[in-house]
Each structure stands twice: as C-alpha cells, then as structure tokens.
Design a protein around this motif. Structure first.
Motif, short mmCIF file in Angstrom:
data_model
loop_
_atom_site.label_atom_id
_atom_site.label_comp_id
_atom_site.label_asym_id
_atom_site.label_seq_id
_atom_site.Cartn_x
_atom_site.Cartn_y
_atom_site.Cartn_z
N ARG A 45 48.00 31.51 41.72
CA ARG A 45 47.26 32.57 42.41
C ARG A 45 46.62 32.02 43.70
NH1 ARG A 45 45.87 34.45 36.74
NH2 ARG A 45 44.01 33.15 36.83
N GLU A 46 46.21 30.77 43.66
CA GLU A 46 45.65 30.16 44.88
C GLU A 46 46.70 30.15 46.00
OE1 GLU A 46 42.36 26.93 43.15
OE2 GLU A 46 44.43 26.29 43.48
N THR A 47 47.93 29.82 45.62
CA THR A 47 49.00 29.75 46.63
C THR A 47 49.22 31.13 47.27
OG1 THR A 47 50.02 28.02 45.34
CG2 THR A 47 51.43 29.09 46.96
N LYS A 48 49.21 32.16 46.44
CA LYS A 48 49.40 33.52 47.00
C LYS A 48 48.23 33.89 47.92
CE LYS A 48 53.18 34.45 44.77
NZ LYS A 48 54.36 33.92 45.43
N LEU A 49 47.04 33.48 47.52
CA LEU A 49 45.87 33.81 48.34
C LEU A 49 45.93 33.11 49.70
CD1 LEU A 49 43.45 35.63 47.88
CD2 LEU A 49 42.17 33.66 47.06
N ALA A 50 46.44 31.88 49.69
CA ALA A 50 46.61 31.18 50.96
C ALA A 50 47.60 31.95 51.84
CB ALA A 50 47.11 29.76 50.71
N GLY A 51 48.60 32.57 51.20
CA GLY A 51 49.57 33.39 51.93
C GLY A 51 48.90 34.63 52.54
N ARG A 138 35.68 40.20 50.20
CA ARG A 138 34.61 39.47 49.54
C ARG A 138 34.71 39.64 48.02
NH1 ARG A 138 28.82 40.97 51.82
NH2 ARG A 138 28.98 42.69 50.37
N PHE A 139 35.18 40.81 47.58
CA PHE A 139 35.39 40.94 46.13
C PHE A 139 36.81 40.53 45.75
CE2 PHE A 139 37.84 44.93 46.30
CZ PHE A 139 38.56 44.87 45.12
N ALA A 140 37.79 40.91 46.57
CA ALA A 140 39.18 40.75 46.14
C ALA A 140 39.58 39.27 46.02
CB ALA A 140 40.11 41.46 47.12
N VAL A 145 41.90 35.84 42.32
CA VAL A 145 42.31 34.45 42.05
C VAL A 145 41.88 34.06 40.62
CG1 VAL A 145 40.34 33.12 42.94
CG2 VAL A 145 42.65 32.24 43.24
N ALA A 146 40.85 34.76 40.10
CA ALA A 146 40.43 34.49 38.72
C ALA A 146 41.34 35.20 37.71
CB ALA A 146 38.99 34.96 38.51
N GLY A 147 42.25 36.06 38.20
CA GLY A 147 43.22 36.70 37.30
C GLY A 147 42.95 38.16 36.99
N ASN A 148 41.87 38.72 37.58
CA ASN A 148 41.64 40.15 37.44
C ASN A 148 42.59 40.90 38.37
OD1 ASN A 148 39.14 40.09 35.75
ND2 ASN A 148 38.38 38.93 37.52
N VAL A 149 42.71 42.20 38.18
CA VAL A 149 43.42 43.01 39.17
C VAL A 149 42.42 44.00 39.77
CG1 VAL A 149 45.65 42.74 38.01
CG2 VAL A 149 44.27 44.76 37.51
N GLY A 150 42.67 44.42 41.01
CA GLY A 150 41.69 45.24 41.73
C GLY A 150 42.15 46.66 41.96
N LEU A 151 41.19 47.60 41.83
CA LEU A 151 41.43 49.00 42.20
C LEU A 151 40.37 49.32 43.24
CD1 LEU A 151 41.87 50.40 38.60
CD2 LEU A 151 43.62 50.57 40.40
N LEU A 152 40.80 49.68 44.43
CA LEU A 152 39.85 49.91 45.52
C LEU A 152 39.64 51.40 45.76
CD1 LEU A 152 38.22 49.06 48.08
CD2 LEU A 152 40.40 49.09 49.32
N LYS A 153 38.37 51.85 45.65
CA LYS A 153 38.02 53.18 46.14
C LYS A 153 37.21 52.91 47.41
CE LYS A 153 35.12 56.69 46.92
NZ LYS A 153 35.75 57.03 48.20
N VAL A 168 48.82 44.03 52.48
CA VAL A 168 48.74 42.60 52.76
C VAL A 168 48.83 41.79 51.46
CG1 VAL A 168 46.23 42.16 52.83
CG2 VAL A 168 47.69 40.99 54.40
N PHE A 169 48.24 42.29 50.38
CA PHE A 169 48.34 41.56 49.11
C PHE A 169 49.78 41.60 48.59
CE2 PHE A 169 43.74 42.05 49.16
CZ PHE A 169 43.36 40.77 48.80
N ARG A 170 50.41 42.77 48.70
CA ARG A 170 51.79 42.87 48.22
C ARG A 170 52.71 41.99 49.06
NH1 ARG A 170 52.36 48.30 48.21
NH2 ARG A 170 52.96 48.09 50.38
N ASP A 171 52.56 42.06 50.38
CA ASP A 171 53.44 41.30 51.27
C ASP A 171 53.28 39.79 51.07
OD1 ASP A 171 54.17 43.75 52.16
OD2 ASP A 171 53.17 43.61 54.12
N ALA A 172 52.10 39.37 50.59
CA ALA A 172 51.89 37.93 50.37
C ALA A 172 52.42 37.49 49.00
CB ALA A 172 50.40 37.61 50.47
N GLY A 173 52.95 38.43 48.22
CA GLY A 173 53.58 38.02 46.96
C GLY A 173 52.79 38.32 45.70
N PHE A 174 51.65 39.00 45.84
CA PHE A 174 50.95 39.44 44.62
C PHE A 174 51.76 40.59 44.01
CE2 PHE A 174 47.39 37.22 46.51
CZ PHE A 174 46.68 36.76 45.40
N PRO A 175 51.76 40.73 42.69
CA PRO A 175 52.50 41.84 42.10
C PRO A 175 51.94 43.18 42.56
CG PRO A 175 51.48 40.44 40.40
CD PRO A 175 51.08 39.88 41.72
N ASP A 176 52.78 44.22 42.54
CA ASP A 176 52.38 45.54 43.05
C ASP A 176 51.06 46.06 42.48
OD1 ASP A 176 54.45 45.79 44.71
OD2 ASP A 176 55.51 47.36 43.59
#
Ligand code: NDP
Length: 453
Positions: A45-51, A138-140, A145-153, A168-176
């Motif tokens: 997850r760290e690697t994806k976040l760097a992406g 700041r939240f995402a 990276v801790a393994g939660n998934v986010g829903l943004l309103k 941007v998260f999807r394009d960096a390789g995080f799952p949909d």
C-alpha cells in the motif's frame, strides 16, 4: 449539484446526485474491496501511495485549476495545496510501516503480549470545500495505507474535485473500491453512516454538521474524528518582534481568503506594541492584491460561495453596530463575484459576532490588552480550541503561555499550520481526535491485543 465559479457567479456545470442504486453499488464495492485490500501488506500500500504522489505532481496544473474554478482559491495557493497532498502521500509511503508496527508489552512469565494494528473497513469522510484536495488527502493517505477503504461525501460545491480524487487513486493502482466518491447531499449522509458496512466516520466542517454526524454515529456506536471550526487567538506580547508578528499575522488571517479553520482570527496585542502592530498589520493587508484567482499575482480571491460571503459581511456589520471600528475593508467589492476585501476591526466588544463566532473570511478582530494574564484570558475567551499562535522573544515564556491556552496546537513565533509529521486537531467545540502523523493513522485501526501463552 451545481459548480458555480465564485469569481464570476456563473454556473459552470450541473451534476446529478448519485441515486439510491448508485450509492448501494458503491457501498457494496467498498465492502468487497476491503475483504481483499486488508490483506495487502503495508509495504504494497505504501508503494501505491507513492504512486499517488507522483501523479499529483504530474497533474498539478490540472488539479490546481479545478480547485480555483470551483471555490476561488488563488492559483498559486492551489498549486501549493496539490504539492502538500503529494507530501502527505510521501510521508505515509515512507513512515506507515513504522507507525503501524506491532507494539510489544511487558508480559507475565511464559507469555508474550503485543498489540497489532488492523484496519476497520469502509470509513465515511464528510469533507468541506475550503481545502478541497488537502482535507481529503489528510484522511485518505493514512487511512488507506492502514488498509481501510474510503467513501468520500464532499461538499456540494466541489463535485469535480471529488471525482478527480477518485481517478487519482484508481490511476495509481489502488483497487476501484478503495476510494470512492458519493455525490450526495448532506441530508443523505445519515442513511450511509447508518449502514452496517460503514465502520467509522471523519468530518471536517462546521459545528452543526459535526454534531449531526456524531449523533448518528453515536446511535450506531461508530467511532468518529471531528475537525470543526476555530477562532484561533494570535497573541503578541510586549517583547515580540512586532514587524515579524504583524507581517505573518496578515498572511495568517488572509491565506485562502481567510477560509481556514486554523486561520488566526482574534489578534490579542499588548498595549506596549499595539500601535506599531496595527500600523504594520493594516499596511500589510492593504498591500494584498484582491482579484481574479487565476491571476498569479492575486493574494486574496473571491469567497467560495456568495451566501458565505454575505454571512461574513453580516458578521462584520453586526459587530460594527455593536461598537467595533473598521480600520480597513468592511464592504463587499463592487464587482461581479463573491469578493470581500481583507478587513481589520478594532474596539471589538465582547460577544459581538466577530468576537463570539467563527469568521470564515478575511476579517481580523484586534484586541488591546495590558498584561500577559489578560492576554491569556482573552485568548481562551472562545468556545473553540483549535490552534493558537504566541509571539514573544522569550521562548520559555512562550511555552508557559502556550501551556495555559486551551487549544489542540500552539505555535510560538509561527503561524498555526498543518504538517504531515505533526498531530493536528482540537479541543472544546473544535472537535476531537487527531489527524496526521502517527496519531492520525492510529485513529481508525483496531488496536488488537494478541496474547501468546
Ligand atoms: P458545512 O459544515 O455545512 O459543510 C461541510 C461538509 O459537511 C460538507 O460536505 C457538507 O455537505 C456536510 N454537511 C453539512 N451539514 C451536514 C449534516 N447535517 N450532516 C452531514 N453532513 C453535513 O459547512 P458550510 O459549507 O455550510 O460552511 C459553513 C461554515 O462552516 C463556515 O462558514 C465555517 O464557519 C465552517 N466551516 C469550517 C470548516 C473547517 O475547516 N473546519 C470547513 C468548512 C466550513 P454539503 O456541502 O452538501 O452541505
């Protein structure tokens, strides 16, 4: 949902909200994604976040222009915001593994006891428009990276920013399903938050919004982090470097058009340096260029929405009626768009709007005090407790004063600012919980005890 350019008042585009079926699809995807995403290693997850950080920097111009068009932030400040989002991704890409490592405890003979940090699941984030990218990252960054998934309103006036962040998260390789936007109005938040698939919520915004979300979360025993408003004091003592204090004060109040929870809002100045401070402070704010936020020379753009600008003006006129004196500003600019000039008020009576309420715009209330004790009293004379800035040449004295101010963060000879390395959050009506740093990543994890005999 309407995107209205606050610099012109024109509607750029309208969006349909997600209907029930679309919300259900996203909740279900969040739940199923979590089941596999939780098993990724932190390193993956760290690697994806760097992406994500890399993509943000590549797309800086696009995203900065998006923010400026939707909420009127000056373009140079919007670019700085994108860079800060990349920084928080870099930070957690580098440090998450260490922050989340197991904690060993003193153990009874023959056993070993440790705490491990497991993700909770889908976290609902209700976010405001003032830093439309930063508040979300700041939240995402820590929660994902801790393994939660986010829903943004996201706030209803920044839908395109909300959708861009999903990309941007999807394009960096995080799952949909790792980070999804829900285009819904605030009256539909309750239903989503009550859904058993949503495990926790974080909100940045006003007190009423925070209370509503905390109430629903409480009914369902879900954890919340609330980052609400502030009316931060900026205390200038008689031994301060007045030039530096006044110059920084002008920015501390007017960055982002003054629409920041941690903006300095109440300036508490010692009598001995009051005149010098006022002269320099007023000169600084009058030197700011107010205008088209797409223009690089602009320091202060329009307010994010016409109704919010009108609300700020009502606070100013209400305070003048109560006896405050305007040294500069005080009237909306006579042009299209939600423009309000940097404004300085003195002789501010206790209990008038700019004294008692959060003013989310470029309006400074300045108070004259005769000693340190009265300065501390005035600094604490607010229902809020987010940040405080104290100016003095004596750092020991600065710390002593800071220790008596009821706030989540205190800065000596510096303006209050958020930084990925440093815990951020408030007390009193400014909310609870901490974001950023190790404290932030540990808000939404199950600190699970593992006892081996
Ligand atoms: P709100 O607090 O109303 O909006 C912030 C977020 O909360 C938005 O996503 C909003 O959605 C949502 N929201 C609002 N009410 C509820 C509710 N009852 N239940 C669930 N979600 C809700 O801020 P405003 O934009 O109306 O600004 C008003 C004032 O709030 C400002 O003048 C300022 O004082 C304060 N504020 C503080 C911020 C901070 O950084 N601490 C940021 C923004 C505002 P929607 O947009 O759809 O209403």
């Amino acid at each position: 949902m309407e995107r209205i350019n606050p610099a012109t008042g024109e509607t750029i585009e309208t969006y349909d909200e997600h209907d029930e079926g679309q919300v259900e699809e996203r909740l279900s995807r969040a739940e199923s994604t979590f089941e596999t995403f939780r098993d990724w290693s932190v390193a993956e997850r760290e690697t994806k976040l760097a992406g994500v950080a890399t993509l943000l920097r590549e797309r800086m111009t696009e995203y900065a222009e998006l923010m400026t068009r939707e909420m009127g932030k000056p373009i140079a400040q919007a670019e700085a915001e994108v860079e800060k989002c990349a920084w928080v991704c870099d930070h957690y890409a580098e440090h998450a593994g260490r922050y989340l490592q197991d904690e060993q405890h003193p153990s009874p003979p023959g056993s070993t006891v440790k705490t491990v940090h497991e993700p909770l699941g889908p976290v609902l984030a209700i976010m405001p428009w003032n830093f439309p990218f930063w508040q979300v990252f700041r939240f995402a960054a820590p929660y994902l990276v801790a393994g939660n998934v986010g829903l943004l309103k996201h706030a209803s006036n920044v839908p395109e920013c909300a959708l861009a962040m999903e990309d941007v998260f999807r394009d960096a390789g995080f799952p949909d399903g790792a980070f999804q936007t829900l285009l819904i109005s605030s009256d539909r938040v309750d239903a989503v938050l009550s859904d058993p698939r949503v495990k926790a919520a974080t909100l940045t915004g006003s007190g009423p919004a925070g209370r509503a979300v905390a109430g629903t979360a409480g009914e369902h025993l879900k954890k919340t982090v609330l980052e609400l408003g502030g009316s931060d004091p900026y205390v200038v003592l008689e031994d301060a470097d007045v030039e530096a204090a006044a110059t920084t004060a002008a920015w501390a109040r007017n960055l982002n058009g003054g629409q920041s929870c941690i903006a300095a809002k109440r300036f508490v100045v010692h009598d001995a340096v009051y005149e010098a401070f006022i002269d320099r402070f007023v000169a600084e704010v009058e030197s700011f260029t107010v205008g088209d936020p797409m223009d690089r020379d602009t320091d202060v753009g329009p307010q994010a929405r016409q109704d919010l600008m009108e609300g700020v003006h009502e606070q100013v006129t209400g305070s003048i009626d109560a006896g405050a004196t305007v040294l500069t500003g005080g009237e909306p600019l006579d042009r299209d768009g939600a423009y309000y000039p940097p404004t300085v008020l003195v002789d501010v009576p206790q209990g008038c709007p700019v004294d008692a309420e959060e003013v989310f715009g470029p309006v400074a209330a300045v108070y004259r005090v005769h000693d340190e004790e009265t300065a501390i009293e005035k600094a604490n004379d607010t229902e809020f407790g987010l940040g405080a800035s104290i100016w003095t040449d004596d750092l020991e004295r600065g710390e002593r004063v800071a220790s008596r101010i009821d706030a989540g963060c205190t800065y000596i000879n510096e303006l209050v600012k958020s930084d990925p390395r440093v815990p951020f959050g408030g007390v009193k009506e400014s909310g609870y919980g901490r974001e950023l740093s190790e404290a932030g990543i540990k808000e939404f994890v199950n600190r699970k005890t593992v006892w081996r005999q």
